[in-house]
Design a protein around this motif. Structure first.
Motif: not given
Ligand code: NAD
Ligand code: LMR
Length: 328
Positions: A132-134, A159-161, A163-165, A188-190, A228-234, A238-241
């Motif tokens: 859960g963020n932050p 870990r999501l960051d 894996n994205r990388a 930070n996860h940000s 990437r999180g913001a791109a998925i929301i866009e 909804l945010s990445s799940a």
């Protein structure tokens, strides 16, 4: 048959919960020979509890051989009772007009309560992952609210960051994701996170040399992973799940079952390594063995990397000072 492992999941009726619980119950997180008991927490509101009941009916309908029991509750002390693993997913989402600071405060309350409950009733060896963020600061708050548990048991999801990388790098270099080793995402996860492939290898050769293009690193790769999180929301509204649930499974799987010498990124309380002040919840390269993680030490840090690592540290320190008054 092994003794069941108790896995607590908060926000169990949310989007990530829906992608997470079924995979945990099928053995993807802790192994295909490891029974689990799911202890699920949701908000007390009837809508949330009804949704949780629905999820539990579906879990039942899967007849998972490894699902040895289920608990659904609105009480953190019930959800965390004797928990061996706790996935703290539920959090207050950012509402319209809400500043990052407001979000921080609302979540600080939630993670103080949950840290205290973990302190009181969880297994003394509980492995906690905050999604859960932050996420980093929530993990820091939970850790500080649980003084009787070892600080090293509290981690945040980077870990999501990671894996994205990995996927971005594999695409750029034209190599398989599975062949890339020694990647790290610092901090930070940000969007301030610093994905760093200076040490990464493919088949033993330098990935940085293979890619060659430093402007791609700074101008495309780092911002793309960070945003990437913001791109998925866009894109999804909804945010990445599913990818977030997948990363949570990877994180706990590797922490519990080991990485066989391979590096992964975990948000962990700093031990002072790389000049990051102690206890700051920071993304580090680690290896895992026998249920413990170890920071990969003595990597050279060049000027650009130091600047990037300090930038994400400054954000974490600001978040930490924003909640300091709540932690006594
Ligand atoms: P969601 O809104 O679909 O689900 C969250 C659930 O948590 C809801 O069902 C809500 O009722 C519940 N909840 C809220 N407060 C709670 C509390 N105090 N106790 C128990 N349950 C509570 O959200 P989601 O898409 O599942 O995302 C959950 C969180 O994960 C968000 O904060 C999101 O920003 C974060 N996230 C983090 C990462 C990461 O990489 N760290 C990635 C994606 C999403
Ligand atoms: C993500 O990285 O997908 C999540 O943390 C959602 C967000 O707000 O970026």
């Amino acid at each position: 048959m092994k003794k069941p492992v108790r896995v607590a999941v908060t926000g169990a009726a949310g989007q990530i919960g829906y992608s997470l619980l079924f995979r945990i119950a099928s053995g993807e997180m802790l192994g295909k020979d490891q029974p689990v008991i799911l202890q699920m927490l949701e908000l007390p509101m009837e809508k949330a509890q009804a949704a949780l009941r629905g999820v539990m009916m579906e879990l039942e309908d899967c007849a998972f051989p490894l699902l040895a029991g289920m608990v659904g509750t609105d009480d953190p002390e019930v959800a965390f009772k004797d928990a061996d693993v706790a996935l703290l997913v539920g959090a207050m989402p950012r509402g319209p007009g809400m500043e990052r600071k407001d979000l921080l405060m609302k979540n600080a309350e939630i993670f103080t309560v949950q840290g205290k409950a973990l302190n009181k009733v969880a297994s003394r060896n509980v492995k906690v992952l905050v999604v859960g963020n932050p996420a980093n600061t929530n993990a820091y708050i939970a850790m500080k609210s649980a003084p009787d548990l070892p600080a090293k048991n509290f981690t945040a999801m980077l870990r999501l960051d990671h894996n994205r990388a990995l996927s971005q790098l594999a695409g750029k270099a034209g190599v398989a994701v599975a062949d890339i080793e020694k990647l790290v995402v610092w901090g930070n996860h940000s969007p301030t996170m610093y994905p760093d492939y200076r040490f990464a290898t493919v088949g033993g050769a330098s990935l940085k040399d293979k890619i060659g293009d430093e402007s791609w690193n700074r101008e495309t790769f780092i911002p793309k992973v960070g945003k990437r999180g913001a791109a998925i929301i866009e894109a999804r509204g909804l945010s990445s799940a599913a990818s977030a649930a997948n990363a949570a499974i990877d994180h706990i799987h590797d922490w519990v079952l080991g990485t066989d010498g391979k590096w992964v990124t975990m948000g962990i309380p700093s031990d002072g390594s790389y000049g990051i002040p102690e206890t700051v919840m920071y993304g580090y390269p680690v290896t895992c063995e026998n249920g413990e993680y170890t920071i990969v030490k003595d990597l050279p840090i060049d000027d650009y990397s130091r600047e990037m690592m300090n930038k994400t540290l400054a954000e974490l320190e600001e978040e930490r000072s924003g909640v300091a008054h709540l932690l006594g």
